[in-house]
Design a protein around this motif. Structure first.
Motif, PDB file in Angstrom:
ATOM      1  N   ASP A  61     -22.236 -13.245  35.735  1.00 44.45           N
ATOM      2  CA  ASP A  61     -22.264 -14.697  35.569  1.00 44.45           C
ATOM      3  C   ASP A  61     -21.899 -15.367  36.894  1.00 44.45           C
ATOM      4  O   ASP A  61     -21.079 -14.833  37.650  1.00 44.45           O
ATOM      5  CB  ASP A  61     -21.257 -15.094  34.469  1.00 44.45           C
ATOM      6  CG  ASP A  61     -21.631 -16.408  33.800  1.00 44.45           C
ATOM      7  OD1 ASP A  61     -22.497 -17.127  34.332  1.00 44.45           O
ATOM      8  OD2 ASP A  61     -21.039 -16.709  32.729  1.00 44.45           O
ATOM      9  N   GLU A  62     -22.475 -16.526  37.160  1.00 49.99           N
ATOM     10  CA  GLU A  62     -22.244 -17.266  38.421  1.00 49.99           C
ATOM     11  C   GLU A  62     -22.479 -16.338  39.612  1.00 49.99           C
ATOM     12  O   GLU A  62     -21.676 -16.300  40.555  1.00 49.99           O
ATOM     13  CB  GLU A  62     -20.815 -17.823  38.468  1.00 49.99           C
ATOM     14  CG  GLU A  62     -20.395 -18.445  37.150  1.00 49.99           C
ATOM     15  CD  GLU A  62     -20.199 -19.943  37.231  1.00 49.99           C
ATOM     16  OE1 GLU A  62     -20.286 -20.509  38.336  1.00 49.99           O
ATOM     17  OE2 GLU A  62     -19.992 -20.544  36.170  1.00 49.99           O
ATOM     18  N   SER A  98     -24.187 -18.779  29.606  1.00 47.68           N
ATOM     19  CA  SER A  98     -23.184 -17.717  29.393  1.00 47.68           C
ATOM     20  C   SER A  98     -23.135 -17.325  27.924  1.00 47.68           C
ATOM     21  O   SER A  98     -23.116 -16.138  27.581  1.00 47.68           O
ATOM     22  CB  SER A  98     -21.797 -18.200  29.835  1.00 47.68           C
ATOM     23  OG  SER A  98     -21.822 -18.640  31.157  1.00 47.68           O
TER      24      SER A  98
HETATM   25 MG   LIG Z   1     -21.557 -20.307  32.261  1.00 50.72          MG
END
Ligand SMILES: [Mg+2]
Ligand SMILES: Nc1ncnc2c1ncn2[C@@H]1O[C@H](COP(=O)(O)OP(=O)(O)OP(=O)(O)O)[C@@H](O)[C@H]1O
Length: 427
Positions: A156-157, A71
Protein backbone atom coordinates in the motif's frame (compact mmCIF):
# COMPACT_ATOMS: atom_id res chain seq x y z
CA UNK A 1 -29.85 0.46 30.38
CA UNK A 2 -31.30 2.67 33.10
CA UNK A 3 -31.53 -0.11 35.67
CA UNK A 4 -27.89 -1.07 35.22
CA UNK A 5 -25.93 -1.22 38.47
CA UNK A 6 -22.95 1.08 39.09
CA UNK A 7 -22.23 4.78 39.24
CA UNK A 8 -25.28 6.69 38.01
CA UNK A 9 -22.96 9.34 36.59
CA UNK A 10 -22.07 6.97 33.75
CA UNK A 11 -25.36 5.22 33.33
CA UNK A 12 -27.22 7.37 30.94
CA UNK A 13 -27.41 6.10 27.41
CA UNK A 14 -25.77 8.09 24.61
CA UNK A 15 -28.74 9.93 23.11
CA UNK A 16 -27.24 10.11 19.62
CA UNK A 17 -24.84 7.23 19.02
CA UNK A 18 -25.51 3.54 19.48
CA UNK A 19 -22.47 1.93 17.79
CA UNK A 20 -20.16 4.86 17.24
CA UNK A 21 -17.22 2.58 16.44
CA UNK A 22 -18.75 2.05 13.00
CA UNK A 23 -17.78 5.65 12.21
CA UNK A 24 -14.21 5.55 13.52
CA UNK A 25 -11.47 6.32 11.02
CA UNK A 26 -9.63 3.03 11.43
CA UNK A 27 -12.76 0.90 11.42
CA UNK A 28 -12.70 -1.87 8.83
CA UNK A 29 -16.26 -2.57 7.75
CA UNK A 30 -17.59 -6.13 7.52
CA UNK A 31 -17.97 -7.60 4.10
CA UNK A 32 -21.68 -6.88 3.99
CA UNK A 33 -21.06 -3.19 4.64
CA UNK A 34 -18.87 -2.75 1.57
CA UNK A 35 -21.03 -1.25 -1.13
CA UNK A 36 -20.67 0.44 -4.48
CA UNK A 37 -17.46 -1.29 -5.48
CA UNK A 38 -18.71 -4.54 -7.02
CA UNK A 39 -16.97 -3.97 -10.35
CA UNK A 40 -13.70 -3.09 -8.67
CA UNK A 41 -13.92 -6.16 -6.43
CA UNK A 42 -14.46 -8.33 -9.50
CA UNK A 43 -11.59 -6.71 -11.38
CA UNK A 44 -9.12 -7.26 -8.56
CA UNK A 45 -10.39 -10.82 -8.13
CA UNK A 46 -9.93 -11.46 -11.86
CA UNK A 47 -6.25 -10.46 -11.61
CA UNK A 48 -5.27 -12.47 -8.56
CA UNK A 49 -7.97 -15.15 -8.70
CA UNK A 50 -5.84 -17.78 -10.47
CA UNK A 51 -4.09 -18.28 -7.15
CA UNK A 52 -7.20 -20.02 -5.79
CA UNK A 53 -6.88 -22.70 -8.50
CA UNK A 54 -3.18 -23.23 -7.99
CA UNK A 55 -2.25 -21.15 -11.05
CA UNK A 56 0.00 -18.06 -11.32
CA UNK A 57 -1.79 -14.76 -10.55
CA UNK A 58 -1.28 -11.42 -12.31
CA UNK A 59 0.32 -8.51 -10.55
CA UNK A 60 -1.88 -5.45 -10.37
CA UNK A 61 -1.51 -1.75 -9.59
CA UNK A 62 -4.49 0.10 -8.18
CA UNK A 63 -4.62 3.85 -8.65
CA UNK A 64 -7.15 6.31 -7.27
CA UNK A 65 -7.63 9.38 -5.13
CA UNK A 66 -7.78 9.26 -1.37
CA UNK A 67 -10.82 7.60 0.20
CA UNK A 68 -11.87 5.64 -2.89
CA UNK A 69 -11.64 2.24 -1.20
CA UNK A 70 -8.28 1.07 -2.58
CA UNK A 71 -6.89 -0.32 0.69
CA UNK A 72 -10.23 -1.70 1.82
CA UNK A 73 -11.03 -3.52 -1.42
CA UNK A 74 -7.50 -4.91 -1.78
CA UNK A 75 -7.54 -6.44 1.67
CA UNK A 76 -11.06 -7.69 1.20
CA UNK A 77 -10.35 -9.45 -2.09
CA UNK A 78 -7.00 -10.82 -0.92
CA UNK A 79 -8.60 -12.31 2.18
CA UNK A 80 -11.38 -13.89 0.16
CA UNK A 81 -8.84 -15.30 -2.30
CA UNK A 82 -6.87 -16.82 0.55
CA UNK A 83 -9.98 -18.44 2.01
CA UNK A 84 -11.01 -19.78 -1.37
CA UNK A 85 -7.51 -21.13 -2.00
CA UNK A 86 -7.40 -22.78 1.39
CA UNK A 87 -10.76 -24.37 0.60
CA UNK A 88 -9.06 -25.93 -2.42
CA UNK A 89 -6.21 -27.29 -0.30
CA UNK A 90 -3.76 -24.56 -1.34
CA UNK A 91 -1.61 -23.01 1.40
CA UNK A 92 -2.08 -19.35 0.65
CA UNK A 93 -1.03 -16.32 2.70
CA UNK A 94 -1.88 -12.61 2.59
CA UNK A 95 0.72 -10.00 3.48
CA UNK A 96 0.00 -6.32 3.89
CA UNK A 97 2.67 -3.61 4.09
CA UNK A 98 2.00 0.09 4.46
CA UNK A 99 4.97 1.51 2.57
CA UNK A 100 4.41 4.99 3.97
CA UNK A 101 5.76 3.49 7.21
CA UNK A 102 8.01 0.76 5.86
CA UNK A 103 9.47 3.14 3.30
CA UNK A 104 12.74 1.38 2.46
CA UNK A 105 13.42 -2.00 0.89
CA UNK A 106 14.96 -3.21 4.15
CA UNK A 107 11.94 -2.20 6.22
CA UNK A 108 9.51 -3.71 3.75
CA UNK A 109 11.36 -7.01 3.43
CA UNK A 110 11.75 -7.19 7.21
CA UNK A 111 8.05 -6.75 7.69
CA UNK A 112 7.26 -9.30 4.97
CA UNK A 113 9.62 -11.86 6.52
CA UNK A 114 8.26 -11.33 10.03
CA UNK A 115 4.61 -11.52 9.04
CA UNK A 116 5.22 -14.54 6.81
CA UNK A 117 6.85 -16.34 9.72
CA UNK A 118 3.97 -15.53 12.02
CA UNK A 119 1.81 -18.60 12.57
CA UNK A 120 4.14 -20.99 10.72
CA UNK A 121 6.59 -23.43 12.28
CA UNK A 122 9.61 -21.78 10.66
CA UNK A 123 12.32 -22.07 13.28
CA UNK A 124 15.03 -19.65 12.20
CA UNK A 125 15.37 -16.43 14.10
CA UNK A 126 14.73 -13.31 12.01
CA UNK A 127 16.78 -10.46 13.50
CA UNK A 128 14.98 -7.14 13.74
CA UNK A 129 18.19 -5.13 13.60
CA UNK A 130 21.69 -5.34 12.19
CA UNK A 131 20.98 -7.29 9.02
CA UNK A 132 20.39 -6.14 5.47
CA UNK A 133 17.84 -6.59 2.75
CA UNK A 134 19.48 -9.73 1.32
CA UNK A 135 19.11 -11.62 4.55
CA UNK A 136 15.43 -10.74 4.79
CA UNK A 137 14.88 -11.93 1.23
CA UNK A 138 16.52 -15.22 2.13
CA UNK A 139 14.11 -15.70 5.02
CA UNK A 140 11.19 -14.81 2.76
CA UNK A 141 12.19 -17.41 0.15
CA UNK A 142 12.85 -20.04 2.79
CA UNK A 143 9.49 -19.54 4.53
CA UNK A 144 7.62 -19.54 1.23
CA UNK A 145 9.41 -22.72 0.23
CA UNK A 146 8.67 -24.49 3.51
CA UNK A 147 5.18 -23.35 4.31
CA UNK A 148 3.28 -21.86 1.33
CA UNK A 149 2.00 -22.67 -2.14
CA UNK A 150 1.04 -19.08 -2.85
CA UNK A 151 0.95 -15.61 -1.32
CA UNK A 152 -0.73 -12.29 -2.08
CA UNK A 153 1.44 -9.30 -1.17
CA UNK A 154 -0.28 -5.93 -0.81
CA UNK A 155 2.12 -2.99 -1.02
CA UNK A 156 0.00 0.00 0.00
CA UNK A 157 1.19 3.57 -0.75
CA UNK A 158 3.92 1.97 -2.84
CA UNK A 159 5.08 5.34 -4.20
CA UNK A 160 6.51 6.10 -0.74
CA UNK A 161 9.10 3.33 -1.15
CA UNK A 162 12.54 4.78 -1.78
CA UNK A 163 13.21 2.21 -4.52
CA UNK A 164 11.09 -0.36 -6.28
CA UNK A 165 13.58 -3.21 -6.51
CA UNK A 166 11.25 -5.31 -4.39
CA UNK A 167 8.81 -5.48 -7.30
CA UNK A 168 11.44 -7.15 -9.44
CA UNK A 169 12.53 -9.50 -6.67
CA UNK A 170 8.99 -10.66 -6.01
CA UNK A 171 7.99 -11.02 -9.63
CA UNK A 172 11.12 -12.93 -10.64
CA UNK A 173 11.41 -15.17 -7.60
CA UNK A 174 10.12 -18.28 -9.36
CA UNK A 175 12.10 -17.69 -12.49
CA UNK A 176 15.23 -17.16 -10.39
CA UNK A 177 14.44 -20.40 -8.55
CA UNK A 178 14.19 -18.74 -5.18
CA UNK A 179 10.86 -20.40 -4.44
CA UNK A 180 8.15 -22.43 -6.13
CA UNK A 181 5.35 -20.50 -4.48
CA UNK A 182 3.25 -18.21 -6.66
CA UNK A 183 3.42 -14.57 -5.62
CA UNK A 184 0.75 -12.05 -6.60
CA UNK A 185 1.46 -8.40 -5.87
CA UNK A 186 -1.20 -5.73 -5.42
CA UNK A 187 0.44 -2.29 -5.48
CA UNK A 188 -1.60 0.75 -4.40
CA UNK A 189 -0.90 4.40 -5.07
CA UNK A 190 -2.71 7.68 -5.38
CA UNK A 191 -0.09 8.94 -7.80
CA UNK A 192 -1.13 7.96 -11.29
CA UNK A 193 2.34 8.87 -12.53
CA UNK A 194 3.90 6.17 -10.37
CA UNK A 195 4.51 3.86 -13.32
CA UNK A 196 6.59 6.50 -15.08
CA UNK A 197 8.96 6.54 -12.12
CA UNK A 198 9.67 2.83 -12.45
CA UNK A 199 12.94 1.67 -13.90
CA UNK A 200 12.28 0.05 -17.29
CA UNK A 201 13.72 -3.26 -16.16
CA UNK A 202 11.50 -3.31 -13.12
CA UNK A 203 8.47 -2.24 -15.09
CA UNK A 204 8.89 -5.02 -17.63
CA UNK A 205 9.54 -7.78 -15.12
CA UNK A 206 6.70 -6.64 -12.87
CA UNK A 207 4.41 -6.76 -15.94
CA UNK A 208 1.32 -5.64 -14.13
CA UNK A 209 -2.26 -4.70 -14.98
CA UNK A 210 -3.59 -1.32 -13.92
CA UNK A 211 -6.93 -0.54 -12.31
CA UNK A 212 -8.35 2.90 -11.57
CA UNK A 213 -10.74 3.53 -8.70
CA UNK A 214 -12.87 6.62 -9.29
CA UNK A 215 -14.20 8.93 -6.58
CA UNK A 216 -17.56 7.82 -5.23
CA UNK A 217 -20.66 9.51 -6.59
CA UNK A 218 -23.47 10.72 -4.37
CA UNK A 219 -25.53 7.54 -4.63
CA UNK A 220 -22.59 5.31 -3.70
CA UNK A 221 -21.70 7.53 -0.74
CA UNK A 222 -25.34 7.43 0.32
CA UNK A 223 -25.27 3.65 0.34
CA UNK A 224 -21.97 3.50 2.21
CA UNK A 225 -23.44 5.72 4.93
CA UNK A 226 -26.83 3.96 4.95
CA UNK A 227 -24.99 0.76 5.69
CA UNK A 228 -23.68 2.33 8.87
CA UNK A 229 -26.89 3.99 9.99
CA UNK A 230 -26.94 1.68 12.99
CA UNK A 231 -24.04 3.72 14.39
CA UNK A 232 -26.86 6.02 15.50
CA UNK A 233 -29.76 5.46 17.83
CA UNK A 234 -33.03 4.71 16.02
CA UNK A 235 -34.80 7.78 14.56
CA UNK A 236 -31.96 10.15 15.41
CA UNK A 237 -30.97 10.82 11.80
CA UNK A 238 -33.50 13.26 10.39
CA UNK A 239 -34.88 12.62 6.92
CA UNK A 240 -32.54 13.78 4.21
CA UNK A 241 -29.39 14.06 6.36
CA UNK A 242 -27.56 11.16 4.75
CA UNK A 243 -28.62 12.38 1.31
CA UNK A 244 -27.29 15.86 2.04
CA UNK A 245 -24.03 14.54 3.46
CA UNK A 246 -23.53 12.34 0.38
CA UNK A 247 -24.30 15.21 -1.98
CA UNK A 248 -21.84 17.56 -0.25
CA UNK A 249 -19.06 14.96 -0.11
CA UNK A 250 -19.60 13.90 -3.73
CA UNK A 251 -19.41 17.51 -4.87
CA UNK A 252 -16.16 18.15 -3.02
CA UNK A 253 -14.08 15.01 -3.35
CA UNK A 254 -16.02 11.72 -3.51
CA UNK A 255 -13.96 10.53 -0.54
CA UNK A 256 -15.78 7.89 1.57
CA UNK A 257 -13.56 8.48 4.58
CA UNK A 258 -14.42 12.18 4.63
CA UNK A 259 -18.13 11.49 4.14
CA UNK A 260 -18.17 9.19 7.16
CA UNK A 261 -16.20 11.72 9.19
CA UNK A 262 -18.72 14.43 8.41
CA UNK A 263 -21.57 12.19 9.52
CA UNK A 264 -19.79 11.47 12.78
CA UNK A 265 -18.95 15.12 13.38
CA UNK A 266 -22.59 16.03 12.75
CA UNK A 267 -23.61 13.53 15.44
CA UNK A 268 -21.10 15.03 17.86
CA UNK A 269 -22.44 18.50 17.16
CA UNK A 270 -26.00 17.36 17.80
CA UNK A 271 -24.96 15.79 21.07
CA UNK A 272 -22.96 18.81 22.22
CA UNK A 273 -25.87 21.14 21.54
CA UNK A 274 -28.33 18.85 23.28
CA UNK A 275 -30.34 18.16 20.16
CA UNK A 276 -32.34 14.95 19.91
CA UNK A 277 -31.85 14.60 16.21
CA UNK A 278 -29.08 15.08 13.69
CA UNK A 279 -30.40 17.67 11.26
CA UNK A 280 -29.34 19.02 7.87
CA UNK A 281 -27.91 22.03 9.67
CA UNK A 282 -25.63 19.79 11.72
CA UNK A 283 -24.40 18.19 8.49
CA UNK A 284 -23.70 21.60 6.94
CA UNK A 285 -21.77 22.77 9.97
CA UNK A 286 -19.86 19.50 10.19
CA UNK A 287 -18.92 19.77 6.53
CA UNK A 288 -17.48 23.25 7.16
CA UNK A 289 -15.49 21.99 10.13
CA UNK A 290 -14.22 19.06 8.07
CA UNK A 291 -13.17 21.35 5.25
CA UNK A 292 -11.33 23.71 7.59
CA UNK A 293 -9.61 20.72 9.21
CA UNK A 294 -8.61 19.47 5.79
CA UNK A 295 -7.10 22.85 4.88
CA UNK A 296 -5.40 23.10 8.24
CA UNK A 297 -3.95 19.62 7.76
CA UNK A 298 -2.71 20.50 4.30
CA UNK A 299 -1.14 23.77 5.42
CA UNK A 300 0.07 22.67 8.84
CA UNK A 301 3.62 22.18 7.60
CA UNK A 302 3.62 25.43 5.65
CA UNK A 303 5.61 28.50 6.63
CA UNK A 304 3.99 31.64 7.98
CA UNK A 305 4.66 33.23 4.59
CA UNK A 306 2.78 30.52 2.73
CA UNK A 307 -0.13 31.00 5.10
CA UNK A 308 -0.03 34.75 4.59
CA UNK A 309 0.08 34.23 0.83
CA UNK A 310 -3.02 32.06 1.05
CA UNK A 311 -4.67 34.64 3.25
CA UNK A 312 -3.77 37.37 0.75
CA UNK A 313 -5.33 35.40 -2.10
CA UNK A 314 -8.42 34.64 -0.01
CA UNK A 315 -8.84 38.28 0.95
CA UNK A 316 -8.54 39.33 -2.72
CA UNK A 317 -11.30 36.91 -3.61
CA UNK A 318 -13.52 38.02 -0.72
CA UNK A 319 -13.13 41.72 -1.37
CA UNK A 320 -12.67 41.70 -5.15
CA UNK A 321 -14.72 40.55 -8.06
CA UNK A 322 -12.53 37.86 -9.55
CA UNK A 323 -11.72 34.26 -8.65
CA UNK A 324 -8.14 34.31 -9.97
CA UNK A 325 -5.23 36.63 -9.18
CA UNK A 326 -1.70 37.08 -10.45
CA UNK A 327 1.38 36.39 -8.38
CA UNK A 328 2.14 40.12 -8.37
CA UNK A 329 -1.32 41.00 -7.04
CA UNK A 330 -1.06 38.41 -4.29
CA UNK A 331 2.41 39.67 -3.44
CA UNK A 332 1.35 43.28 -3.07
CA UNK A 333 -1.45 42.36 -0.75
CA UNK A 334 0.79 39.96 1.13
CA UNK A 335 3.25 42.80 1.83
CA UNK A 336 0.42 44.83 3.35
CA UNK A 337 -0.68 41.90 5.48
CA UNK A 338 2.87 41.34 6.72
CA UNK A 339 2.65 44.90 8.03
CA UNK A 340 -0.48 44.01 10.00
CA UNK A 341 1.18 41.10 11.79
CA UNK A 342 4.57 42.81 12.09
CA UNK A 343 6.42 40.27 9.95
CA UNK A 344 9.16 41.03 7.45
CA UNK A 345 8.02 40.07 3.95
CA UNK A 346 10.04 37.71 1.78
CA UNK A 347 10.79 38.53 -1.88
CA UNK A 348 8.24 38.17 -4.64
CA UNK A 349 10.16 35.25 -6.05
CA UNK A 350 10.21 33.60 -2.64
CA UNK A 351 6.48 34.04 -2.40
CA UNK A 352 6.05 32.57 -5.85
CA UNK A 353 7.82 29.42 -4.68
CA UNK A 354 5.54 29.22 -1.64
CA UNK A 355 2.51 29.46 -3.93
CA UNK A 356 3.87 26.66 -6.08
CA UNK A 357 4.21 24.48 -3.01
CA UNK A 358 0.58 25.16 -2.10
CA UNK A 359 -0.48 24.30 -5.65
CA UNK A 360 1.33 21.01 -5.23
CA UNK A 361 -0.56 20.32 -2.02
CA UNK A 362 -3.84 21.00 -3.76
CA UNK A 363 -4.85 24.09 -1.79
CA UNK A 364 -4.64 26.35 -4.83
CA UNK A 365 -4.55 25.84 -8.58
CA UNK A 366 -2.17 27.84 -10.73
CA UNK A 367 -2.52 28.27 -14.43
CA UNK A 368 -0.26 29.92 -16.95
CA UNK A 369 -1.96 32.52 -19.08
CA UNK A 370 -1.02 35.10 -21.64
CA UNK A 371 1.06 34.75 -24.78
CA UNK A 372 4.62 33.57 -25.17
CA UNK A 373 7.42 34.84 -22.99
CA UNK A 374 7.88 38.02 -24.97
CA UNK A 375 4.26 39.00 -24.47
CA UNK A 376 4.66 38.36 -20.78
CA UNK A 377 2.89 35.18 -19.76
CA UNK A 378 1.94 35.04 -16.11
CA UNK A 379 0.44 32.72 -13.54
CA UNK A 380 -3.10 33.05 -12.29
CA UNK A 381 -3.87 31.47 -8.93
CA UNK A 382 -7.23 30.36 -7.64
CA UNK A 383 -8.32 28.74 -4.39
CA UNK A 384 -9.58 25.19 -4.58
CA UNK A 385 -11.74 25.78 -1.52
CA UNK A 386 -14.02 28.47 -0.11
CA UNK A 387 -11.92 31.54 0.89
CA UNK A 388 -13.82 31.56 4.18
CA UNK A 389 -12.18 28.26 5.11
CA UNK A 390 -8.72 29.56 4.30
CA UNK A 391 -9.24 32.61 6.50
CA UNK A 392 -10.38 30.37 9.36
CA UNK A 393 -7.58 27.84 8.94
CA UNK A 394 -4.88 30.54 8.73
CA UNK A 395 -6.24 32.37 11.79
CA UNK A 396 -5.91 29.13 13.79
CA UNK A 397 -2.16 29.77 13.75
CA UNK A 398 -1.63 31.48 17.11
CA UNK A 399 0.73 34.07 15.60
CA UNK A 400 -1.85 35.06 12.99
CA UNK A 401 -5.05 35.29 14.99
CA UNK A 402 -4.92 39.10 14.82
CA UNK A 403 -5.74 38.99 11.12
CA UNK A 404 -9.22 40.21 10.17
CA UNK A 405 -11.93 37.55 10.25
CA UNK A 406 -13.92 36.59 7.19
CA UNK A 407 -16.86 38.72 8.31
CA UNK A 408 -14.67 41.75 8.74
CA UNK A 409 -13.09 41.28 5.34
CA UNK A 410 -16.48 40.85 3.75
CA UNK A 411 -17.87 43.96 5.48
CA UNK A 412 -15.05 46.44 5.28
CA UNK A 413 -13.42 45.41 2.06
CA UNK A 414 -9.65 45.41 1.71
CA UNK A 415 -7.92 45.54 5.10
CA UNK A 416 -4.31 45.56 4.17
CA UNK A 417 -2.78 48.30 6.20
CA UNK A 418 -2.70 50.90 3.45
CA UNK A 419 -0.88 48.73 0.94
CA UNK A 420 -3.93 47.96 -1.08
CA UNK A 421 -3.38 47.39 -4.75
CA UNK A 422 -5.17 49.12 -7.54
CA UNK A 423 -6.30 45.93 -9.23
CA UNK A 424 -7.03 47.59 -12.57
CA UNK A 425 -3.37 48.37 -13.14
CA UNK A 426 -2.59 44.63 -13.46
CA UNK A 427 -5.27 43.61 -15.93
MG1 LIG B 1 -5.34 3.49 1.48
N1 LIG C 1 -17.10 0.71 -0.77
C1 LIG C 1 -17.05 1.03 0.53
N2 LIG C 1 -17.98 0.57 1.37
C2 LIG C 1 -17.95 0.88 2.67
N3 LIG C 1 -17.02 1.65 3.24
C3 LIG C 1 -16.06 2.15 2.46
C4 LIG C 1 -16.02 1.87 1.06
N4 LIG C 1 -14.95 2.50 0.53
C5 LIG C 1 -14.35 3.15 1.51
N5 LIG C 1 -14.99 2.96 2.68
C6 LIG C 1 -14.63 3.54 3.96
O1 LIG C 1 -13.76 4.65 3.73
C7 LIG C 1 -12.48 4.44 4.36
C8 LIG C 1 -11.43 4.81 3.35
O2 LIG C 1 -11.26 3.79 2.40
P1 LIG C 1 -9.81 3.27 2.01
O3 LIG C 1 -8.92 3.36 3.18
O4 LIG C 1 -9.94 1.95 1.36
O5 LIG C 1 -9.41 4.39 0.94
P2 LIG C 1 -8.08 4.52 0.09
O6 LIG C 1 -8.52 4.60 -1.34
O7 LIG C 1 -7.13 3.45 0.46
O8 LIG C 1 -7.57 5.95 0.54
P3 LIG C 1 -6.05 6.48 0.75
O9 LIG C 1 -5.52 6.73 -0.64
O10 LIG C 1 -6.26 7.75 1.52
O11 LIG C 1 -5.31 5.42 1.49
C9 LIG C 1 -12.46 2.97 4.74
O12 LIG C 1 -11.87 2.76 5.99
C10 LIG C 1 -13.91 2.58 4.83
O13 LIG C 1 -14.32 2.76 6.17
Amino acid sequence: MADQAGDPLFQSQDPIFDRKELLHVGHVPDEDRIVGRDDEIESVAAEIGAITRGDPPNNVMIYGKTGTGKSLISRHVATRARNAAQGNGIDCGVLYVDCSEANTETRTTRQLALSLKDGTDYRENIPVRGVGTMEYYQHIWAILEDCFDAVVVILDEIDKLDNSNILMQLSRAREARKTDAYIGVIGISNKVKYRETLDERIDSSFGHRELFFHPYDASQLREIMRNREDAFQPDVLADGTIELCAALAAKKHGDARKAIEILKEAGELARRTGSEIVSEDHIKQAQEVAEINRIEELTSGATVHAKLALYALASHIITGERETYKTREIYERYVGICDLVATDPITENGLYRQLKEQAFLGVIESEKTGGGRSQGSYLLHRLVTDPKHIVKAVRRDASLEELPTYDRLAETGPATGGHDTDLSSFD
